[in-house]
Scaffold this motif. Structure first.
Motif, short mmCIF file in Angstrom:
data_model
loop_
_atom_site.label_atom_id
_atom_site.label_comp_id
_atom_site.label_asym_id
_atom_site.label_seq_id
_atom_site.Cartn_x
_atom_site.Cartn_y
_atom_site.Cartn_z
N ILE A 38 0.85 -1.19 0.00
CA ILE A 38 0.00 0.00 0.00
C ILE A 38 0.89 1.24 0.00
O ILE A 38 1.75 1.40 0.87
CB ILE A 38 -0.93 0.03 1.24
CG1 ILE A 38 -1.82 -1.20 1.30
CG2 ILE A 38 -1.75 1.33 1.28
CD1 ILE A 38 -2.87 -1.29 0.21
N VAL A 39 0.69 2.12 -0.99
CA VAL A 39 1.40 3.38 -1.08
C VAL A 39 0.36 4.49 -1.07
O VAL A 39 -0.61 4.44 -1.83
CB VAL A 39 2.25 3.46 -2.37
CG1 VAL A 39 2.95 4.82 -2.47
CG2 VAL A 39 3.27 2.33 -2.43
N ILE A 40 0.55 5.49 -0.20
CA ILE A 40 -0.36 6.63 -0.12
C ILE A 40 0.45 7.90 -0.37
O ILE A 40 1.46 8.13 0.29
CB ILE A 40 -1.05 6.70 1.26
CG1 ILE A 40 -1.82 5.41 1.54
CG2 ILE A 40 -1.97 7.92 1.34
CD1 ILE A 40 -2.40 5.32 2.95
N LEU A 47 3.29 9.44 1.82
CA LEU A 47 2.89 9.46 3.23
C LEU A 47 3.02 8.08 3.87
O LEU A 47 3.21 7.96 5.08
CB LEU A 47 1.45 9.93 3.36
CG LEU A 47 1.09 11.25 2.67
CD1 LEU A 47 -0.40 11.50 2.76
CD2 LEU A 47 1.88 12.39 3.29
N TYR A 48 2.87 7.06 3.05
CA TYR A 48 2.87 5.68 3.57
C TYR A 48 3.32 4.77 2.44
O TYR A 48 2.85 4.89 1.31
CB TYR A 48 1.45 5.32 4.02
CG TYR A 48 1.32 3.98 4.70
CD1 TYR A 48 1.45 3.85 6.07
CD2 TYR A 48 1.06 2.83 3.95
CE1 TYR A 48 1.32 2.61 6.69
CE2 TYR A 48 0.93 1.60 4.57
CZ TYR A 48 1.06 1.49 5.93
OH TYR A 48 0.94 0.28 6.56
N ASP A 49 4.22 3.86 2.73
CA ASP A 49 4.68 2.88 1.74
C ASP A 49 5.12 1.64 2.50
O ASP A 49 6.24 1.54 2.97
CB ASP A 49 5.84 3.44 0.91
CG ASP A 49 6.27 2.51 -0.22
OD1 ASP A 49 5.79 1.35 -0.27
OD2 ASP A 49 7.09 2.93 -1.04
N GLU A 50 4.18 0.71 2.66
CA GLU A 50 4.44 -0.50 3.44
C GLU A 50 3.80 -1.71 2.77
O GLU A 50 2.80 -1.59 2.06
CB GLU A 50 3.86 -0.38 4.86
CG GLU A 50 4.43 0.73 5.69
CD GLU A 50 5.84 0.47 6.17
OE1 GLU A 50 6.24 -0.71 6.31
OE2 GLU A 50 6.57 1.46 6.40
N THR A 51 4.37 -2.86 3.03
CA THR A 51 3.74 -4.13 2.65
C THR A 51 3.02 -4.63 3.89
O THR A 51 3.62 -4.77 4.96
CB THR A 51 4.79 -5.14 2.17
OG1 THR A 51 5.44 -4.59 1.01
CG2 THR A 51 4.14 -6.45 1.79
N GLY A 87 -11.00 10.44 2.34
CA GLY A 87 -9.86 10.94 3.09
C GLY A 87 -8.91 9.81 3.46
O GLY A 87 -9.35 8.71 3.77
N MET A 88 -7.61 10.09 3.37
CA MET A 88 -6.58 9.12 3.76
C MET A 88 -5.37 9.85 4.30
O MET A 88 -5.22 11.05 4.09
CB MET A 88 -6.12 8.28 2.55
CG MET A 88 -7.11 7.30 2.03
SD MET A 88 -6.38 6.25 0.75
CE MET A 88 -5.77 4.92 1.77
N GLY A 89 -4.51 9.13 4.94
CA GLY A 89 -3.26 9.67 5.41
C GLY A 89 -2.61 8.72 6.38
O GLY A 89 -3.13 7.64 6.65
N SER A 90 -1.45 9.14 6.91
CA SER A 90 -0.79 8.33 7.93
C SER A 90 -0.84 9.08 9.26
O SER A 90 -1.60 8.72 10.14
CB SER A 90 0.64 7.97 7.52
OG SER A 90 1.38 9.13 7.24
N ASP A 91 -0.08 10.16 9.39
CA ASP A 91 -0.13 10.95 10.63
C ASP A 91 -1.28 11.96 10.60
O ASP A 91 -1.82 12.32 11.64
CB ASP A 91 1.19 11.72 10.81
CG ASP A 91 2.36 10.78 10.99
OD1 ASP A 91 2.15 9.65 11.48
OD2 ASP A 91 3.49 11.16 10.62
N LYS A 92 -1.62 12.40 9.41
CA LYS A 92 -2.63 13.44 9.22
C LYS A 92 -3.61 12.97 8.14
O LYS A 92 -3.21 12.27 7.21
CB LYS A 92 -1.91 14.72 8.79
CG LYS A 92 -2.75 15.81 8.25
CD LYS A 92 -1.87 16.98 7.79
CE LYS A 92 -2.63 17.86 6.84
NZ LYS A 92 -1.84 18.95 6.32
N LEU A 93 -4.86 13.35 8.24
CA LEU A 93 -5.87 12.99 7.26
C LEU A 93 -5.89 14.02 6.14
O LEU A 93 -5.99 15.22 6.40
CB LEU A 93 -7.25 12.91 7.91
CG LEU A 93 -8.38 12.41 7.03
CD1 LEU A 93 -8.21 10.93 6.73
CD2 LEU A 93 -9.72 12.65 7.70
N TYR A 94 -5.77 13.58 4.92
CA TYR A 94 -5.89 14.44 3.74
C TYR A 94 -7.23 14.10 3.08
O TYR A 94 -7.47 12.96 2.73
CB TYR A 94 -4.75 14.16 2.75
CG TYR A 94 -3.40 14.58 3.24
CD1 TYR A 94 -2.82 15.77 2.80
CD2 TYR A 94 -2.69 13.79 4.14
CE1 TYR A 94 -1.56 16.15 3.25
CE2 TYR A 94 -1.44 14.17 4.60
CZ TYR A 94 -0.88 15.34 4.15
OH TYR A 94 0.37 15.72 4.59
#
Length: 143
Positions: A38-40, A47-51, A87-94
């Motif tokens: 998942i890449v955001i 903001l996020y790039d993890e398996t 809306g999505m994000g890791s630390d903050k919602l965009y």
């Protein structure tokens, strides 16, 4: 008595065969352990790039699972067309922004359902398989 014994043995054999078929089908479903990338992205930043390791069957279920686990922030609406990410994000919602025509879109270069259709379906209808990768981006809509 011999006839009744044959009937009982036949019923036991039938139950064993049906149970074996059921177990085989359950093992063949792709609801088990999967690794999904998942890449955001938003504002030209990743903001996020993890398996992510999951048992989820759909992308929507995976995103909800990730939000519940605190891995990502997620807002969505459900309509007749399915799950619509707002809306999505890791630390903050965009969030989607009507004033700049920026909305959450996502794609996959290797999910069979996305590739075959030429686009990714609603997240709650999109089946995921081990090794799938998805990129979510808050981007300007191009009509």
């Amino acid at each position: 008595m011999n006839k009744n014994k044959k009937i009982v043995v036949a019923l036991i054999a039938l139950v064993v065969v049906i149970g074996g078929i059921f177990a085989y089908r359950m093992m063949g479903q792709d609801k088990g352990d999967k690794d999904i990338q998942i890449v955001i992205k938003a504002d030209d930043k990743t903001l996020y790039d993890e398996t992510v390791d999951t048992d989820a069957g759909t992308l929507g279920d995976l995103l909800i699972e990730m939000e519940k686990d605190g891995d990502i922030k997620l807002e969505y609406e459900t309509s007749g067309y399915g799950m619509f990410i707002t809306g999505m994000g890791s630390d903050k919602l965009y969030s989607n922004d009507d004033s700049t025509s920026k909305y959450w879109i996502y794609s996959s270069d290797n999910n069979k359902q996305c590739v075959d259709a030429g686009f990714c379906d609603a997240a709650d209808a999109l089946k995921i398989k081990d090794g799938d990768a998805f990129v979510f981006e808050l981007a300007e809509a191009t009509y």
